[in-house]
Every structure is written in C-alpha cells, then in structure tokens.
Motif scaffolding. Structure first.
Motif, PDB file in Angstrom:
ATOM      1  N   HIS A  25       0.809  -1.220   0.000  1.00 23.96           N
ATOM      2  CA  HIS A  25       0.000   0.000   0.000  1.00 23.96           C
ATOM      3  C   HIS A  25       0.843   1.272   0.000  1.00 23.96           C
ATOM      4  CE1 HIS A  25      -3.447  -2.569   0.649  1.00 23.96           C
ATOM      5  NE2 HIS A  25      -2.893  -3.068   1.744  1.00 23.96           N
ATOM      6  N   VAL A  26       2.088   1.194   0.428  1.00 27.93           N
ATOM      7  CA  VAL A  26       2.908   2.404   0.491  1.00 27.93           C
ATOM      8  C   VAL A  26       3.837   2.544  -0.715  1.00 27.93           C
ATOM      9  CG1 VAL A  26       2.848   2.355   3.003  1.00 27.93           C
ATOM     10  CG2 VAL A  26       4.756   1.292   1.802  1.00 27.93           C
ATOM     11  N   SER A  27       3.799   1.568  -1.633  1.00 26.68           N
ATOM     12  CA  SER A  27       4.645   1.648  -2.817  1.00 26.68           C
ATOM     13  C   SER A  27       3.871   2.283  -3.971  1.00 26.68           C
ATOM     14  CB  SER A  27       5.128   0.259  -3.238  1.00 26.68           C
ATOM     15  OG  SER A  27       5.846   0.324  -4.455  1.00 26.68           O
ATOM     16  N   SER A  28       4.382   3.390  -4.478  1.00 23.20           N
ATOM     17  CA  SER A  28       3.702   4.098  -5.566  1.00 23.20           C
ATOM     18  C   SER A  28       3.842   3.385  -6.902  1.00 23.20           C
ATOM     19  CB  SER A  28       4.271   5.519  -5.687  1.00 23.20           C
ATOM     20  OG  SER A  28       5.665   5.480  -5.996  1.00 23.20           O
ATOM     21  N   THR A  29       4.756   2.410  -6.996  1.00 21.96           N
ATOM     22  CA  THR A  29       4.972   1.702  -8.256  1.00 21.96           C
ATOM     23  C   THR A  29       4.411   0.281  -8.238  1.00 21.96           C
ATOM     24  OG1 THR A  29       7.198   1.174  -7.427  1.00 21.96           O
ATOM     25  CG2 THR A  29       6.996   3.011  -8.964  1.00 21.96           C
ATOM     26  N   TYR A  30       3.708  -0.082  -7.172  1.00 21.82           N
ATOM     27  CA  TYR A  30       3.185  -1.444  -7.055  1.00 21.82           C
ATOM     28  C   TYR A  30       2.031  -1.662  -8.015  1.00 21.82           C
ATOM     29  CZ  TYR A  30       0.835  -5.539  -5.119  1.00 21.82           C
ATOM     30  OH  TYR A  30       0.237  -6.755  -4.956  1.00 21.82           O
ATOM     31  N   ASN A  31       1.987  -2.855  -8.633  1.00 23.07           N
ATOM     32  CA  ASN A  31       0.917  -3.197  -9.567  1.00 23.07           C
ATOM     33  C   ASN A  31       0.486  -4.637  -9.327  1.00 23.07           C
ATOM     34  OD1 ASN A  31      -0.855  -3.413 -11.717  1.00 23.07           O
ATOM     35  ND2 ASN A  31       0.756  -3.777 -13.213  1.00 23.07           N
ATOM     36  N   ASP A  32      -0.753  -4.824  -8.908  1.00 22.52           N
ATOM     37  CA  ASP A  32      -1.327  -6.158  -8.756  1.00 22.52           C
ATOM     38  C   ASP A  32      -1.856  -6.582 -10.124  1.00 22.52           C
ATOM     39  OD1 ASP A  32      -2.763  -8.458  -8.216  1.00 22.52           O
ATOM     40  OD2 ASP A  32      -3.636  -7.682  -6.364  1.00 22.52           O
ATOM     41  N   THR A  33      -1.307  -7.647 -10.678  1.00 28.94           N
ATOM     42  CA  THR A  33      -1.694  -8.082 -12.023  1.00 28.94           C
ATOM     43  C   THR A  33      -3.066  -8.735 -12.053  1.00 28.94           C
ATOM     44  OG1 THR A  33      -0.714 -10.290 -11.817  1.00 28.94           O
ATOM     45  CG2 THR A  33       0.729  -8.496 -12.530  1.00 28.94           C
ATOM     46  N   GLY A  34      -3.584  -9.143 -10.896  1.00 25.16           N
ATOM     47  CA  GLY A  34      -4.858  -9.823 -10.855  1.00 25.16           C
ATOM     48  C   GLY A  34      -4.776 -11.311 -11.123  1.00 25.16           C
ATOM     49  N   LEU A  35      -3.552 -11.814 -11.407  1.00 25.64           N
ATOM     50  CA  LEU A  35      -3.369 -13.237 -11.681  1.00 25.64           C
ATOM     51  C   LEU A  35      -3.113 -13.969 -10.381  1.00 25.64           C
ATOM     52  CD1 LEU A  35      -1.076 -12.981 -14.844  1.00 25.64           C
ATOM     53  CD2 LEU A  35      -3.549 -13.374 -14.770  1.00 25.64           C
ATOM     54  N   PRO A  36      -3.904 -14.982 -10.062  1.00 23.69           N
ATOM     55  CA  PRO A  36      -3.728 -15.681  -8.780  1.00 23.69           C
ATOM     56  C   PRO A  36      -2.523 -16.601  -8.797  1.00 23.69           C
ATOM     57  CG  PRO A  36      -5.443 -16.741 -10.061  1.00 23.69           C
ATOM     58  CD  PRO A  36      -5.031 -15.513 -10.841  1.00 23.69           C
ATOM     59  N   PHE A  37      -1.959 -16.823  -7.619  1.00 23.17           N
ATOM     60  CA  PHE A  37      -0.911 -17.824  -7.424  1.00 23.17           C
ATOM     61  C   PHE A  37      -1.434 -18.825  -6.412  1.00 23.17           C
ATOM     62  CE2 PHE A  37       2.653 -19.382  -4.822  1.00 23.17           C
ATOM     63  CZ  PHE A  37       3.394 -20.023  -5.809  1.00 23.17           C
ATOM     64  N   ASP A  38      -1.775 -20.003  -6.911  1.00 21.11           N
ATOM     65  CA  ASP A  38      -2.300 -21.065  -6.059  1.00 21.11           C
ATOM     66  C   ASP A  38      -1.681 -22.384  -6.491  1.00 21.11           C
ATOM     67  OD1 ASP A  38      -4.390 -19.746  -4.326  1.00 21.11           O
ATOM     68  OD2 ASP A  38      -5.167 -19.198  -6.296  1.00 21.11           O
ATOM     69  N   SER A  39      -0.362 -22.457  -6.447  1.00 23.99           N
ATOM     70  CA  SER A  39       0.304 -23.647  -6.977  1.00 23.99           C
ATOM     71  C   SER A  39       0.167 -24.845  -6.046  1.00 23.99           C
ATOM     72  CB  SER A  39       1.784 -23.367  -7.228  1.00 23.99           C
ATOM     73  OG  SER A  39       2.431 -23.056  -6.014  1.00 23.99           O
ATOM     74  N   THR A  40       0.057 -24.611  -4.753  1.00 22.38           N
ATOM     75  CA  THR A  40      -0.040 -25.713  -3.799  1.00 22.38           C
ATOM     76  C   THR A  40      -1.004 -25.326  -2.688  1.00 22.38           C
ATOM     77  OG1 THR A  40       1.703 -24.949  -2.298  1.00 22.38           O
ATOM     78  CG2 THR A  40       2.401 -26.228  -4.230  1.00 22.38           C
ATOM     79  N   ALA A  41      -1.278 -26.298  -1.825  1.00 23.51           N
ATOM     80  CA  ALA A  41      -2.127 -26.027  -0.668  1.00 23.51           C
ATOM     81  C   ALA A  41      -1.359 -25.332   0.446  1.00 23.51           C
ATOM     82  CB  ALA A  41      -2.716 -27.331  -0.156  1.00 23.51           C
ATOM     83  N   LEU A  42      -0.031 -25.214   0.272  1.00 23.78           N
ATOM     84  CA  LEU A  42       0.789 -24.634   1.335  1.00 23.78           C
ATOM     85  C   LEU A  42       0.681 -23.120   1.388  1.00 23.78           C
ATOM     86  CD1 LEU A  42       4.061 -26.731   0.925  1.00 23.78           C
ATOM     87  CD2 LEU A  42       2.110 -27.165   2.430  1.00 23.78           C
ATOM     88  N   ALA A  43       0.512 -22.483   0.226  1.00 21.07           N
ATOM     89  CA  ALA A  43       0.529 -21.029   0.185  1.00 21.07           C
ATOM     90  C   ALA A  43      -0.282 -20.538  -0.997  1.00 21.07           C
ATOM     91  CB  ALA A  43       1.968 -20.503   0.101  1.00 21.07           C
ATOM     92  N   GLY A  44      -0.720 -19.298  -0.904  1.00 17.10           N
ATOM     93  CA  GLY A  44      -1.457 -18.682  -1.996  1.00 17.10           C
ATOM     94  C   GLY A  44      -1.248 -17.191  -2.000  1.00 17.10           C
ATOM     95  N   GLY A  45      -1.571 -16.560  -3.125  1.00 24.39           N
ATOM     96  CA  GLY A  45      -1.397 -15.123  -3.244  1.00 24.39           C
ATOM     97  C   GLY A  45      -1.683 -14.686  -4.656  1.00 24.39           C
TER      98      GLY A  45
END
Length: 452
Positions: free
Chosen positions: A95-115
């Motif tokens: 939220h504090v980075s002026s150059t941050y861009n969320d591509t909207g593409l999910p990362f759900d490769s395993t049950a261990l982590a997601g984002g």
C-alpha cells in the motif's frame, strides 16, 4: 550450574560492490549464512539454515532479506497486512509503494501457500534495479508447522532463471540481463561462512581458486523432481568411489543433507569413510543416520567428482551435534524420491564447500554450472591443480565472459532501513551494520554437558 542464554552473533558486514556506472554493470553482495548447520529438533532448522541477501522492493524501497533458492524460478515476498501466519520479520507493504501493480493473476500452486502475481521495482543494491519485476505476493500460508517450514522467513529469491515448467514471467536476473543492465548472463555464489557472497553479471576471480569446471545443464524434463540437473562422475570416499558410472544430480540450497541413492552403501563401507562405519545407526526417522559424538575419528570422507575434478565436502557440515543428547546427525541420507531422477541431491554441505557459477540459459546458449574452490578455503595445492577432463562444446560461444577491471568501492551499507549498527565485542566504540540478525538462533551454554 544453571544454563545461560547467549546470542551467537557472527560479524557479517553488508557491503555492496559496484563498478563505475555504465550501461551494463555487475554487483557483488555479502550473504548472511549460518555459522554452522543445524538439524536439531529444538530449533526451526529450516529457517536457520537458509542463506539471506537483502533485496529492495517498491518505491520508496523496502529492504527485505530473502533466502537464496536454487530450486525455484519464483521470487516471493509476504504481504504485511494480509498474511497473518507468514514467517519472518520483514514483509512487504504494497500500500505504500507508488509503483506497485497487482496483475490480478492468482498464485495457487499448492495447498501450502497462496497469493497473487505482482509487479514492482526490485533492486539488489540501490542502484542496479529493474523497474518492472514480476514476483509473487503471498497473502496466506498454511498453519501446519511442518509445511510452513518449506517457506523461509520473509520470502525467497529465485536463482532458477529459465525452466520448462516456468510461469509466464521473466525472473529477475534474466530480466536484468535482457534489459542491458548486467554485463554477462552469469551468477557466482559462495555460501561458505568465511566469505559468503552473491555476484551477478561477471565471474569475479577474487571469489575462487583453481580451474573453473563447466558442465552443461541437462534439458529440463517434467519428470525430474528438481530443476537444473547435470551429470557428475560419482561419490568419492577415502579409498575409492561409488558408483563408477555417471549419474544425474541437482543442487538444492534448501536441503541440509546430501541425498544419495542409498546411504547404507556409503556409510556402511570402510572403503569410503573408514572407522566411522562401525558407529553409524540408521534407526532414526526417515532412515536418518546418527553416530555417537564422542567416538574417535568422527570424520566423514566424501568428495563429489564432477568432470574429472574431486570437490571435498567439509566434514563439519556432514556431522552435526545435537543439543538434546550426545548423538551427532550424519547429513548423508537416502533419496526418498527414487526411482525418479535425479538420484542425487547436493545440498548445503556441498554448497558450503565449493564456489558455484551459474551461466543461465539465453536464446543462443543452454545453461551451465561452473565449479571451483572458494578462494582462501583449506584446500591443498594438489586439489586446486586438478583439471576438468572435458570442455563443453559451445564454450567459445557461451562461456566467454568479461573480466571485471574496475576496482569495487563500498557504498553506504544501509541505503534503506533503520540504519541500526551494532558494537563489536571488545571494541565497543566500533559500530558495524549487520544483516540477518533476526535469523540468528539463541545458543544454550551447558557447562555440565559441554554442549552448546
């Protein structure tokens, strides 16, 4: 006598070397490594054994220590406000980075982590930066303790730059090279406690000794259990070698062991390790071998022979004392993923004993690993004088690199962050910056048992 907790703090200076600014450049960063390997159940062994380098992400830059991972093409950081169970002390506040861009593409490769996949500015030294870098912002991690150990503190820095199974993105170092910011498509690394560092853009002759031994990385195969597989000659012990035919191996900076096709064959034979074979017990979990720490000649002879050159593994990284009893763990395990390839996994005991160069693939060249001896390591003249038995076919095209001619000069060791410095024991007036302080493990001194 009551135990007294003390902090075991190695002095690790964070110095960035940078040649004079030109279109193409190179960097050499110190790496925070553990002074010794731990596989003790009383500590978070996975987190402690990782090797960290500072990365600057976002605008303004946020300094995050990421673990070097030789078995991933995904650089990942943890979301500061959304990832409640993410391990570590430094996360990323998008939220504090002026150059941050969320591509909207999910990362759900395993049950261990997601984002989700994201893009932002990533820099390795405050000067050499990639304005638009792809990485994964992790916003959830499983609460299962064992599974969480697979994700290091703060996140991971990908060293795999090209892979058949890769996501549709360009990893950081390959992107820096393709955009004309790295002199050559090569990364040099030494993870020994004596002088750990990560160099990108050149092969720095100050990092190694002996002939740089290049071997071609095999074409990626979806059936492999590891990335970047290569051929090696075999294991060598005190009085012989096992086996005598070439096998496939991979390098894993998250493993604290050497995984062989069958560790009984090696550890039970006096031809390879001499007297210690009489004391090894294979009764531990997952067939993990142990040996009484008090035995004489508690020393393991093991070398990895690659292209005619033998690289000795430091025994202190193969035999590791535990604080709970008088047993030592032996870091030579049986590969549990057989019969799938590769049969051998070379973990941190190997990486802490060699210099590793990685010429990552480009459009006209395959990938290569180069092996040598860390400069200043305790190796004999005969060991360093060994010559490879063969030279890769495309050496003149793919393995000719620029020799660094500039004299590196240290930059501000704390370009971003709180700038905290620490006194040196016995020289309290001398204040030095440290990286990786949050990863250091408290040691328990037990004078009665003589165990740390």
């Amino acid at each position: 006598m009551p135990s007294q907790a003390m902090s075991l703090v190695p002095i690790l200076y964070f110095i960035v070397f940078l040649p004079p600014s030109t279109g193409e450049s190179w960097i050499s960063l110190n790496v925070s490594v553990p002074p010794w390997l731990h596989d003790d159940s009383e500590i978070d062994q996975m987190t402690y054994n990782y090797n960290y380098v500072d990365v600057l992400i976002g605008t303004p830059p946020q300094k995050i220590s990421l673990s070097i991972d030789t078995q991933t093409e995904i650089t990942a950081v943890y979301s500061q406000d959304r990832c409640l169970f993410c391990p570590g002390t430094r996360s990323f506040d998008e939220h504090v980075s002026s150059t941050y861009n969320d591509t909207g593409l999910p990362f759900d490769s395993t049950a261990l982590a997601g984002g989700s996949w994201a893009r932002d500015t990533i820099s390795l030294d405050g000067n050499l930066e990639n304005k638009v870098s792809d990485f994964v912002l992790i916003d959830r991690i499983t609460t299962n303790t064992t599974a969480r150990g697979l994700w290091p503190y703060n996140g991971q820095l990908a060293l795999v730059q090209e892979a058949l199974r890769s996501y549709n993105h360009t990893p950081l170092f390959a992107d820096l090279f393709r955009s004309g910011k790295l002199t050559d498509p090569v990364i040099g690394m030494r993870l020994d406690p004596m002088n750990p560092r990560l160099t990108a853009g050149v092969i720095d002759p100050n990092d190694y000794e002996g002939t740089l031994n290049w071997v071609e990385i095999e074409p990626d195969n979806k059936e492999y259990t590891q990335y970047h597989v290569f051929k090696f000659d075999g294991f060598q012990g005190r009085n012989g070698s096992y086996p005598n035919s070439r096998m496939l191996a991979a390098i894993d900076s998250k493993s604290i062991n050497i995984a062989t096709p069958n560790n009984h064959t090696y550890l039970s034979s006096p031809n390879f390790i001499e007297t210690i074979h009489r004391h090894v017990d294979f009764g531990g979990p997952d067939d993990a071998p142990t040996a009484p720490c008090g035995q004489d000649a508690l020393f393991i002879y093991m070398s990895i022979a690659i292209n005619g050159v033998s690289y000795e593994i430091d025994s202190k990284d193969l035999i590791r004392k535990r604080s709970v009893d008088r047993l030592c763990n032996v870091g030579i395990t049986t590969n549990t993923l057989l019969p799938r390839e590769p049969h051998t996994i070379l973990g941190l005991p190997f990486l802490r004993s060699v210099y590793l160069a990685y010429r990552f693939p480009t459009d006209s060249c395959p990938g290569y690993f180069g092996f040598a001896f860390p400069r200043g390591a305790n190796r004999t003249h005969e060991q360093k004088a060994q010559k490879p038995t063969s030279t890769p076919t495309l050496s003149s095209q793919c393995l000719t690199f620029t020799t660094p001619t500039s004299t590196p000069s240290p930059l501000d060791p704390s370009p971003i962050g709180d700038g905290k410095r620490y006194p040196v024991y016995g020289e309290e007036s001398l204040q030095v910056p440290l990286i990786g302080v949050e990863h250091l493990v408290k040691g328990i001194w037990n004078v009665t048992d003589g165990i740390i």
